[in-house]
Design a protein around this motif. Structure first.
Motif, PDB file in Angstrom:
ATOM      1  N   ASP A  12       0.821  -1.211   0.000  1.00 16.66           N
ATOM      2  CA  ASP A  12       0.000   0.000   0.000  1.00 16.66           C
ATOM      3  C   ASP A  12       0.858   1.265   0.000  1.00 16.66           C
ATOM      4  O   ASP A  12       0.604   2.228   0.710  1.00 16.66           O
ATOM      5  CB  ASP A  12      -0.967  -0.010   1.199  1.00 16.66           C
ATOM      6  N   TRP A  13       1.920   1.247  -0.818  1.00 17.03           N
ATOM      7  CA  TRP A  13       2.832   2.380  -0.924  1.00 17.03           C
ATOM      8  C   TRP A  13       2.578   3.157  -2.210  1.00 17.03           C
ATOM      9  O   TRP A  13       2.153   2.602  -3.221  1.00 17.03           O
ATOM     10  CB  TRP A  13       4.285   1.919  -0.975  1.00 17.03           C
ATOM     11  N   PHE A  14       2.922   4.427  -2.180  1.00 10.71           N
ATOM     12  CA  PHE A  14       2.920   5.269  -3.369  1.00 10.71           C
ATOM     13  C   PHE A  14       4.186   4.954  -4.171  1.00 10.71           C
ATOM     14  O   PHE A  14       5.284   4.926  -3.621  1.00 10.71           O
ATOM     15  CB  PHE A  14       2.899   6.744  -2.961  1.00 10.71           C
ATOM     16  N   ASN A  15       4.039   4.691  -5.460  1.00  4.51           N
ATOM     17  CA  ASN A  15       5.174   4.385  -6.326  1.00  4.51           C
ATOM     18  C   ASN A  15       5.685   5.690  -6.934  1.00  4.51           C
ATOM     19  O   ASN A  15       5.076   6.233  -7.851  1.00  4.51           O
ATOM     20  CB  ASN A  15       4.756   3.402  -7.417  1.00  4.51           C
ATOM     21  N   THR A  16       6.792   6.182  -6.427  1.00  3.28           N
ATOM     22  CA  THR A  16       7.319   7.474  -6.879  1.00  3.28           C
ATOM     23  C   THR A  16       7.745   7.454  -8.342  1.00  3.28           C
ATOM     24  O   THR A  16       7.888   8.513  -8.952  1.00  3.28           O
ATOM     25  CB  THR A  16       8.513   7.929  -6.008  1.00  3.28           C
ATOM     26  N   LYS A  17       7.937   6.271  -8.936  1.00  3.28           N
ATOM     27  CA  LYS A  17       8.270   6.199 -10.359  1.00  3.28           C
ATOM     28  C   LYS A  17       7.144   6.795 -11.201  1.00  3.28           C
ATOM     29  O   LYS A  17       7.364   7.226 -12.323  1.00  3.28           O
ATOM     30  CB  LYS A  17       8.508   4.747 -10.784  1.00  3.28           C
ATOM     31  N   TYR A  18       5.951   6.797 -10.649  1.00  2.79           N
ATOM     32  CA  TYR A  18       4.780   7.365 -11.318  1.00  2.79           C
ATOM     33  C   TYR A  18       5.007   8.836 -11.655  1.00  2.79           C
ATOM     34  O   TYR A  18       4.546   9.330 -12.663  1.00  2.79           O
ATOM     35  CB  TYR A  18       3.573   7.177 -10.404  1.00  2.79           C
ATOM     36  N   LYS A  19       5.705   9.511 -10.805  1.00  2.00           N
ATOM     37  CA  LYS A  19       6.044  10.917 -11.031  1.00  2.00           C
ATOM     38  C   LYS A  19       7.499  11.001 -11.483  1.00  2.00           C
ATOM     39  O   LYS A  19       8.333  11.649 -10.863  1.00  2.00           O
ATOM     40  CB  LYS A  19       5.827  11.731  -9.750  1.00  2.00           C
ATOM     41  N   SER A  20       7.801  10.316 -12.574  1.00  2.00           N
ATOM     42  CA  SER A  20       9.184  10.136 -13.010  1.00  2.00           C
ATOM     43  C   SER A  20       9.914  11.445 -13.308  1.00  2.00           C
ATOM     44  O   SER A  20      11.132  11.487 -13.266  1.00  2.00           O
ATOM     45  CB  SER A  20       9.234   9.217 -14.227  1.00  2.00           C
ATOM     46  N   GLU A  21       9.161  12.513 -13.596  1.00  2.00           N
ATOM     47  CA  GLU A  21       9.839  13.774 -13.887  1.00  2.00           C
ATOM     48  C   GLU A  21      10.354  14.443 -12.610  1.00  2.00           C
ATOM     49  O   GLU A  21      11.130  15.379 -12.658  1.00  2.00           O
ATOM     50  CB  GLU A  21       8.905  14.726 -14.654  1.00  2.00           C
ATOM     51  N   LEU A  22       9.940  13.921 -11.466  1.00  2.00           N
ATOM     52  CA  LEU A  22      10.381  14.467 -10.190  1.00  2.00           C
ATOM     53  C   LEU A  22      11.393  13.534  -9.538  1.00  2.00           C
ATOM     54  O   LEU A  22      11.387  12.339  -9.770  1.00  2.00           O
ATOM     55  CB  LEU A  22       9.178  14.620  -9.241  1.00  2.00           C
ATOM     56  N   THR A  23      12.248  14.090  -8.679  1.00  2.00           N
ATOM     57  CA  THR A  23      13.134  13.234  -7.892  1.00  2.00           C
ATOM     58  C   THR A  23      12.292  12.502  -6.861  1.00  2.00           C
ATOM     59  O   THR A  23      11.135  12.859  -6.607  1.00  2.00           O
ATOM     60  CB  THR A  23      14.209  14.064  -7.153  1.00  2.00           C
ATOM     61  N   PHE A  24      12.858  11.486  -6.254  1.00  2.00           N
ATOM     62  CA  PHE A  24      12.152  10.723  -5.220  1.00  2.00           C
ATOM     63  C   PHE A  24      11.629  11.663  -4.129  1.00  2.00           C
ATOM     64  O   PHE A  24      10.466  11.596  -3.741  1.00  2.00           O
ATOM     65  CB  PHE A  24      13.079   9.663  -4.623  1.00  2.00           C
ATOM     66  N   GLU A  25      12.501  12.547  -3.641  1.00  2.00           N
ATOM     67  CA  GLU A  25      12.125  13.455  -2.554  1.00  2.00           C
ATOM     68  C   GLU A  25      11.005  14.397  -2.987  1.00  2.00           C
ATOM     69  O   GLU A  25      10.066  14.640  -2.236  1.00  2.00           O
ATOM     70  CB  GLU A  25      13.343  14.275  -2.078  1.00  2.00           C
ATOM     71  N   GLN A  26      11.086  14.933  -4.207  1.00  2.00           N
ATOM     72  CA  GLN A  26      10.040  15.830  -4.706  1.00  2.00           C
ATOM     73  C   GLN A  26       8.706  15.100  -4.842  1.00  2.00           C
ATOM     74  O   GLN A  26       7.660  15.640  -4.496  1.00  2.00           O
ATOM     75  CB  GLN A  26      10.436  16.428  -6.054  1.00  2.00           C
ATOM     76  N   ALA A  27       8.764  13.878  -5.343  1.00  2.00           N
ATOM     77  CA  ALA A  27       7.539  13.101  -5.518  1.00  2.00           C
ATOM     78  C   ALA A  27       6.901  12.795  -4.171  1.00  2.00           C
ATOM     79  O   ALA A  27       5.674  12.904  -4.011  1.00  2.00           O
ATOM     80  CB  ALA A  27       7.831  11.809  -6.285  1.00  2.00           C
ATOM     81  N   GLU A  28       7.710  12.427  -3.189  1.00  2.00           N
ATOM     82  CA  GLU A  28       7.183  12.156  -1.846  1.00  2.00           C
ATOM     83  C   GLU A  28       6.588  13.420  -1.224  1.00  2.00           C
ATOM     84  O   GLU A  28       5.520  13.379  -0.611  1.00  2.00           O
ATOM     85  CB  GLU A  28       8.286  11.599  -0.943  1.00  2.00           C
ATOM     86  N   TRP A  83       0.267   2.700  -8.903  1.00  2.00           N
ATOM     87  CA  TRP A  83       0.431   1.255  -8.953  1.00  2.00           C
ATOM     88  C   TRP A  83       0.390   0.724 -10.379  1.00  2.00           C
ATOM     89  O   TRP A  83       0.980  -0.301 -10.691  1.00  2.00           O
ATOM     90  CB  TRP A  83      -0.639   0.562  -8.134  1.00  2.00           C
ATOM     91  N   GLU A  84      -0.301   1.438 -11.263  1.00  2.00           N
ATOM     92  CA  GLU A  84      -0.409   0.979 -12.646  1.00  2.00           C
ATOM     93  C   GLU A  84       0.950   0.945 -13.347  1.00  2.00           C
ATOM     94  O   GLU A  84       1.094   0.323 -14.399  1.00  2.00           O
ATOM     95  CB  GLU A  84      -1.414   1.833 -13.414  1.00  2.00           C
ATOM     96  N   TYR A  85       1.944   1.582 -12.753  1.00  2.00           N
ATOM     97  CA  TYR A  85       3.295   1.537 -13.289  1.00  2.00           C
ATOM     98  C   TYR A  85       3.818   0.098 -13.368  1.00  2.00           C
ATOM     99  O   TYR A  85       4.701  -0.202 -14.155  1.00  2.00           O
ATOM    100  CB  TYR A  85       4.212   2.414 -12.420  1.00  2.00           C
ATOM    101  N   ILE A  86       3.260  -0.807 -12.563  1.00  2.00           N
ATOM    102  CA  ILE A  86       3.732  -2.199 -12.568  1.00  2.00           C
ATOM    103  C   ILE A  86       3.515  -2.883 -13.911  1.00  2.00           C
ATOM    104  O   ILE A  86       4.134  -3.893 -14.194  1.00  2.00           O
ATOM    105  CB  ILE A  86       3.114  -3.054 -11.432  1.00  2.00           C
ATOM    106  N   PHE A  87       2.636  -2.323 -14.732  1.00  2.00           N
ATOM    107  CA  PHE A  87       2.356  -2.956 -16.022  1.00  2.00           C
ATOM    108  C   PHE A  87       3.337  -2.536 -17.113  1.00  2.00           C
ATOM    109  O   PHE A  87       3.273  -3.032 -18.229  1.00  2.00           O
ATOM    110  CB  PHE A  87       0.910  -2.682 -16.436  1.00  2.00           C
TER     111      PHE A  87
END
Length: 190
Positions: A115-131, A150-154
């Motif tokens: 049940d985590w937010f996948n920061t890759k979803y906001k790939s244009e942002l750094t991990f810290e910015q996305a969080e 979560w749809e990034y898993i596909f």
């Protein structure tokens, strides 16, 4: 699509006797012991959107491997992933029509399970910015954005670990079988 599923001998025997195997949620450790109902229900909804409605008698999918360690070939059963098998099992090499299979990134599936937010979803942002962006959202908006992430898993391009889900396994899908027998550890410990 060529896949490999590892099931108990009981599942294999059911498949041989009835011609079809579907997931029995009452026998799934992931559901009964680990309580993964929410992520499994989310995945089922995604499967219905992407590969079609599940048959009326089916609650959850059957799982298989497509790719392990970047190899789309029969799994090496000596790998760590398979050492947890406690009883005799069967590795079935199967062929399922492409349109009946949903592939996903096995490593990123853990975002859904936990049940985590996948920061890759906001790939244009750094991990810290996305969080930081995510934490500023309302609880309702967080749930929406989290499930979108979560749809990034596909996105399985160049993914070394690809899992596959499909609604049912039929006897005619089997191409080859390998029985897995666990050897007793005969090493001596001091």
């Amino acid at each position: 699509m060529r896949l490999w599923t590892i099931q108990t001998k009981a599942v294999f025997n059911t498949l041989q006797e009835t011609g079809t195997y579907i997931c029995n949620p009452d026998l799934s450790i992931c559901l009964t012991e680990l309580d993964f109902y929410i992520p499994y229900n989310w995945l089922c909804n995604q499967m219905e959107k992407r590969i079609g409605k599940r048959p009326a008698n089916i609650k959850y999918p059957v799982w298989a491997w497509h790719t392990l360690y970047g190899r789309h070939s029969k799994p090496d059963l000596r790998w760590t992933e398979f050492r947890h098998l406690e009883s005799d099992s069967v590795c079935m090499e199967i062929e399922i029509p492409d349109g009946q299979v949903l592939l996903s990134n096995e490593e990123d599936w853990h975002y859904v399970l936990n049940d985590w937010f996948n920061t890759k979803y906001k790939s244009e942002l750094t991990f810290e910015q996305a969080e930081e962006w995510f934490q500023k959202l309302s609880d309702h908006q967080k749930r929406i954005e989290k499930e979108k992430s979560w749809e990034y898993i596909f996105d399985v391009k160049d993914c070394p670990f690809i899992q596959a889900t499909f609604w049912e396994l039929k006897k005619e899908n089997i191409v080859n079988i390998r029985y897995i027998r666990h050897r007793k550890n005969t090493s001596h410990h001091c």
